[in-house]
Design an enzyme around this catalytic site. Structure first.
Site, PDB file in Angstrom:
ATOM      1  N   LYS A 169     -34.838   2.647 -24.526  1.00  0.00           N
ATOM      2  CA  LYS A 169     -34.458   3.099 -23.177  1.00  0.00           C
ATOM      3  C   LYS A 169     -34.119   4.592 -23.185  1.00  0.00           C
ATOM      4  O   LYS A 169     -34.445   5.312 -22.249  1.00  0.00           O
ATOM      5  CB  LYS A 169     -33.261   2.293 -22.659  1.00  0.00           C
ATOM      6  CG  LYS A 169     -33.524   0.819 -22.407  1.00  0.00           C
ATOM      7  CD  LYS A 169     -34.491   0.530 -21.275  1.00  0.00           C
ATOM      8  CE  LYS A 169     -33.964   0.931 -19.919  1.00  0.00           C
ATOM      9  NZ  LYS A 169     -34.919   0.539 -18.831  1.00  0.00           N
ATOM     10  N   TYR A 204     -33.358  -1.781 -28.349  1.00  0.00           N
ATOM     11  CA  TYR A 204     -33.406  -1.736 -26.880  1.00  0.00           C
ATOM     12  C   TYR A 204     -32.852  -0.398 -26.388  1.00  0.00           C
ATOM     13  O   TYR A 204     -33.507   0.318 -25.620  1.00  0.00           O
ATOM     14  CB  TYR A 204     -32.608  -2.903 -26.297  1.00  0.00           C
ATOM     15  CG  TYR A 204     -32.371  -2.816 -24.808  1.00  0.00           C
ATOM     16  CD1 TYR A 204     -33.401  -3.035 -23.898  1.00  0.00           C
ATOM     17  CD2 TYR A 204     -31.105  -2.507 -24.294  1.00  0.00           C
ATOM     18  CE1 TYR A 204     -33.182  -2.951 -22.525  1.00  0.00           C
ATOM     19  CE2 TYR A 204     -30.878  -2.420 -22.925  1.00  0.00           C
ATOM     20  CZ  TYR A 204     -31.908  -2.638 -22.048  1.00  0.00           C
ATOM     21  OH  TYR A 204     -31.685  -2.544 -20.698  1.00  0.00           O
ATOM     22  N   GLY A 215     -37.909  -8.156 -10.073  1.00  0.00           N
ATOM     23  CA  GLY A 215     -36.792  -8.329 -11.014  1.00  0.00           C
ATOM     24  C   GLY A 215     -35.442  -8.419 -10.313  1.00  0.00           C
ATOM     25  O   GLY A 215     -35.335  -8.281  -9.086  1.00  0.00           O
ATOM     26  N   THR A 236     -29.769   2.410 -19.111  1.00  0.00           N
ATOM     27  CA  THR A 236     -28.750   1.431 -19.513  1.00  0.00           C
ATOM     28  C   THR A 236     -27.520   2.061 -20.169  1.00  0.00           C
ATOM     29  O   THR A 236     -27.611   3.150 -20.763  1.00  0.00           O
ATOM     30  CB  THR A 236     -29.394   0.446 -20.522  1.00  0.00           C
ATOM     31  OG1 THR A 236     -28.394  -0.432 -21.028  1.00  0.00           O
ATOM     32  CG2 THR A 236     -30.011   1.161 -21.705  1.00  0.00           C
ATOM     33  N   ASP A 237     -26.411   1.324 -20.130  1.00  0.00           N
ATOM     34  CA  ASP A 237     -25.196   1.700 -20.861  1.00  0.00           C
ATOM     35  C   ASP A 237     -25.405   1.597 -22.377  1.00  0.00           C
ATOM     36  O   ASP A 237     -24.650   2.176 -23.148  1.00  0.00           O
ATOM     37  CB  ASP A 237     -24.019   0.801 -20.438  1.00  0.00           C
ATOM     38  CG  ASP A 237     -24.332  -0.687 -20.548  1.00  0.00           C
ATOM     39  OD1 ASP A 237     -25.519  -1.067 -20.453  1.00  0.00           O
ATOM     40  OD2 ASP A 237     -23.383  -1.481 -20.737  1.00  0.00           O
ATOM     41  N   ASP A 260     -50.013   0.130 -19.590  1.00  0.00           N
ATOM     42  CA  ASP A 260     -51.416   0.547 -19.499  1.00  0.00           C
ATOM     43  C   ASP A 260     -51.498   1.770 -18.574  1.00  0.00           C
ATOM     44  O   ASP A 260     -51.379   1.640 -17.355  1.00  0.00           O
ATOM     45  CB  ASP A 260     -52.249  -0.624 -18.948  1.00  0.00           C
ATOM     46  CG  ASP A 260     -53.693  -0.230 -18.706  1.00  0.00           C
ATOM     47  OD1 ASP A 260     -54.063   0.932 -18.979  1.00  0.00           O
ATOM     48  OD2 ASP A 260     -54.444  -1.098 -18.223  1.00  0.00           O
TER      49      ASP A 260
HETATM   50  N1  NAP Z   1     -30.023  -6.846 -16.915  1.00  0.00           N
HETATM   51  C1  NAP Z   1     -29.065  -6.030 -17.305  1.00  0.00           C
HETATM   52  O1  NAP Z   1     -27.907  -6.453 -17.520  1.00  0.00           O
HETATM   53  C2  NAP Z   1     -29.342  -4.558 -17.470  1.00  0.00           C
HETATM   54  C3  NAP Z   1     -28.322  -3.729 -18.016  1.00  0.00           C
HETATM   55  C4  NAP Z   1     -28.575  -2.366 -18.161  1.00  0.00           C
HETATM   56  C5  NAP Z   1     -29.795  -1.837 -17.756  1.00  0.00           C
HETATM   57  N2  NAP Z   1     -30.768  -2.661 -17.247  1.00  0.00           N
HETATM   58  C6  NAP Z   1     -32.055  -2.071 -16.848  1.00  0.00           C
HETATM   59  O2  NAP Z   1     -32.256  -2.384 -15.476  1.00  0.00           O
HETATM   60  C7  NAP Z   1     -33.662  -2.553 -15.220  1.00  0.00           C
HETATM   61  C8  NAP Z   1     -33.882  -3.867 -14.478  1.00  0.00           C
HETATM   62  O3  NAP Z   1     -33.342  -4.960 -15.218  1.00  0.00           O
HETATM   63  P1  NAP Z   1     -33.385  -6.431 -14.601  1.00  0.00           P
HETATM   64  O4  NAP Z   1     -32.192  -7.158 -15.063  1.00  0.00           O
HETATM   65  O5  NAP Z   1     -33.686  -6.344 -13.134  1.00  0.00           O
HETATM   66  O6  NAP Z   1     -34.661  -7.029 -15.365  1.00  0.00           O
HETATM   67  P2  NAP Z   1     -35.718  -8.147 -14.887  1.00  0.00           P
HETATM   68  O7  NAP Z   1     -35.094  -9.053 -13.883  1.00  0.00           O
HETATM   69  O8  NAP Z   1     -36.287  -8.751 -16.118  1.00  0.00           O
HETATM   70  O9  NAP Z   1     -36.815  -7.299 -14.134  1.00  0.00           O
HETATM   71  C9  NAP Z   1     -37.756  -6.511 -14.810  1.00  0.00           C
HETATM   72  C10 NAP Z   1     -38.978  -6.412 -13.943  1.00  0.00           C
HETATM   73  O10 NAP Z   1     -39.957  -5.623 -14.613  1.00  0.00           O
HETATM   74  C11 NAP Z   1     -41.200  -6.328 -14.650  1.00  0.00           C
HETATM   75  N3  NAP Z   1     -41.890  -5.931 -15.855  1.00  0.00           N
HETATM   76  C12 NAP Z   1     -41.574  -6.248 -17.138  1.00  0.00           C
HETATM   77  N4  NAP Z   1     -42.448  -5.694 -17.976  1.00  0.00           N
HETATM   78  C13 NAP Z   1     -43.350  -5.022 -17.219  1.00  0.00           C
HETATM   79  C14 NAP Z   1     -44.506  -4.270 -17.515  1.00  0.00           C
HETATM   80  N5  NAP Z   1     -44.933  -4.106 -18.775  1.00  0.00           N
HETATM   81  N6  NAP Z   1     -45.204  -3.735 -16.476  1.00  0.00           N
HETATM   82  C15 NAP Z   1     -44.808  -3.931 -15.219  1.00  0.00           C
HETATM   83  N7  NAP Z   1     -43.731  -4.632 -14.863  1.00  0.00           N
HETATM   84  C16 NAP Z   1     -43.009  -5.175 -15.867  1.00  0.00           C
HETATM   85  C17 NAP Z   1     -40.803  -7.796 -14.645  1.00  0.00           C
HETATM   86  O11 NAP Z   1     -41.873  -8.616 -14.214  1.00  0.00           O
HETATM   87  P3  NAP Z   1     -42.135 -10.032 -14.957  1.00  0.00           P
HETATM   88  O12 NAP Z   1     -40.803 -10.728 -15.049  1.00  0.00           O
HETATM   89  O13 NAP Z   1     -43.115 -10.712 -14.071  1.00  0.00           O
HETATM   90  O14 NAP Z   1     -42.673  -9.673 -16.326  1.00  0.00           O
HETATM   91  C18 NAP Z   1     -39.642  -7.757 -13.649  1.00  0.00           C
HETATM   92  O15 NAP Z   1     -40.105  -7.743 -12.319  1.00  0.00           O
HETATM   93  C19 NAP Z   1     -34.358  -2.423 -16.588  1.00  0.00           C
HETATM   94  O16 NAP Z   1     -34.798  -1.096 -16.716  1.00  0.00           O
HETATM   95  C20 NAP Z   1     -33.228  -2.673 -17.588  1.00  0.00           C
HETATM   96  O17 NAP Z   1     -33.476  -2.029 -18.813  1.00  0.00           O
HETATM   97  C21 NAP Z   1     -30.554  -3.993 -17.092  1.00  0.00           C
END
Ligand code: NAP
Length: 285
Positions: free
Chosen positions: A127, A123, A7, A99-100, A37
């Site tokens: 979280k 969401y 990710g 998350t915020d 799982d």
């Molecule tokens: N993006 C933001 O702006 C933001 C803001 C606040 C907090 N966050 C938090 O930061 C974290 C990372 O966000 P990100 O932007 O890096 O998201 P991302 O790019 O979508 O990465 C999420 C990763 O988790 C994997 N994943 C998803 N569902 C899964 C599952 N059921 N089992 C195992 N792996 C799984 C995805 O793999 P696949 O893509 O192959 O499914 C991907 O590698 C998350 O916890 C998110 O809630 C993000």
């Protein structure tokens, strides 16, 4: 060990641990472990006997969570629980990413770690449930709240990030209408990842806000991105209501980093972070 390693944040966390040295890093993709799982999580994590597990996996599409709350809770709450249980079983430190959006935005100032969460959308609720389940299972867990991430090729779940979307539209010559009445803390995934490594190295536990210094509106962020990229297209500030969405968003989700700074850790200002991200993107191009 990094879960969600492919990710936007997870790939930065893998890189940051590798670059720091002294860690044997295992990054697990979604194909290698299914967080929803419990058997997959236990059978994949525990035999590898990790010392630290950083869970960056998540169902991150905020509006999609509203439409599919079951999936949101399966991944963001129960998935977090399964990873925490595997950590307990393996004797590993559990590091969880949140998350915020656990906050409702009613506060005028940046949120502190001890402020009361009150999520406005599924969401954020999923979280927050994840945070609770992780801490119940692993009382010494480190919970890191990040926000408005940009890095790499964007969020895998969303297929992009805000900075990339602005660049893409501007390069097509489109005028932009960007929300100006929502404030947040834009955060470079690489900076958040480096801070996570430092917190882990320091043995930190509890909740930490890990965001770049400062806060701005989405409009202000777009303006800065365009300036730094040297792109000239009209940008119009609009209210949040201009973009009706399924999920309500907090009007202010700026996060205070005072707790982080009290430990001697300071992420650079968001403007500096955007500049380095754009430089990294042009290097990649
Ligand atoms: N993006 C933001 O702006 C933001 C803001 C606040 C907090 N966050 C938090 O930061 C974290 C990372 O966000 P990100 O932007 O890096 O998201 P991302 O790019 O979508 O990465 C999420 C990763 O988790 C994997 N994943 C998803 N569902 C899964 C599952 N059921 N089992 C195992 N792996 C799984 C995805 O793999 P696949 O893509 O192959 O499914 C991907 O590698 C998350 O916890 C998110 O809630 C993000």
């Amino acid at each position: 060990m990094v879960v969600g390693a492919t990710g936007q944040l997870g790939s930065g966390v893998v890189r940051a641990f590798r670059e720091t040295g002294g860690y044997a890093v295992v990054g697990l993709s979604h194909g290698e472990v299914e967080c929803t799982d419990p058997a997959s999580v236990l059978e994949t994590l525990v035999p590898l006997r990790p010392r630290v597990v950083v869970n960056c996996a998540g169902f991150v599409r905020v509006d999609a969570c509203e439409e599919d709350p079951k999936r949101a809770f399966e991944v963001n709450a129960l998935g977090a629980l399964h990873v925490a249980r595997a950590c307990r079983e393996a004797g590993a430190r559990c590091v969880h990413v949140s998350t915020d959006y656990v906050f409702d935005g009613a506060k005028a100032e940046p949120y502190l770690e001890e402020d009361l969460p009150n999520p406005l959308n599924v969401y954020g609720a999923s979280k927050l449930a994840g945070e609770h389940l992780v801490v119940q299972t692993c009382p010494d867990a480190l919970v890191v709240r990040v926000a408005s991430l940009f890095g790499g090729l964007g969020s895998r779940g969303k297929g992009t990030n805000f900075v990339l979307t602005v660049l893409e539209r501007a390069r097509r010559g489109e005028a932009l209408r960007v929300v100006d009445d929502v404030r947040m803390s834009p955060t470079y995934a690489e900076d958040a990842a480096a801070a996570i490594v430092e917190l882990v190295a320091a043995g930190a536990s509890g909740v930490f806000h890990v965001v770049n210094k400062g806060a701005c509106s989405w409009y202000e962020l777009a303006v800065r991105v365009l300036e730094l990229a040297g792109l000239r297209v009209p940008v119009h500030p609009v209210p949040q209501e201009a973009y009706p969405a399924r999920a309500r968003r907090p009007r202010n989700s700026a996060l205070s980093t005072a707790k982080l700074e009290a430990r001697g850790l300071r992420l650079p200002p968001w403007e500096d972070a955007v500049q380095r991200y754009l430089a990294a993107l042009s290097g990649r191009a």
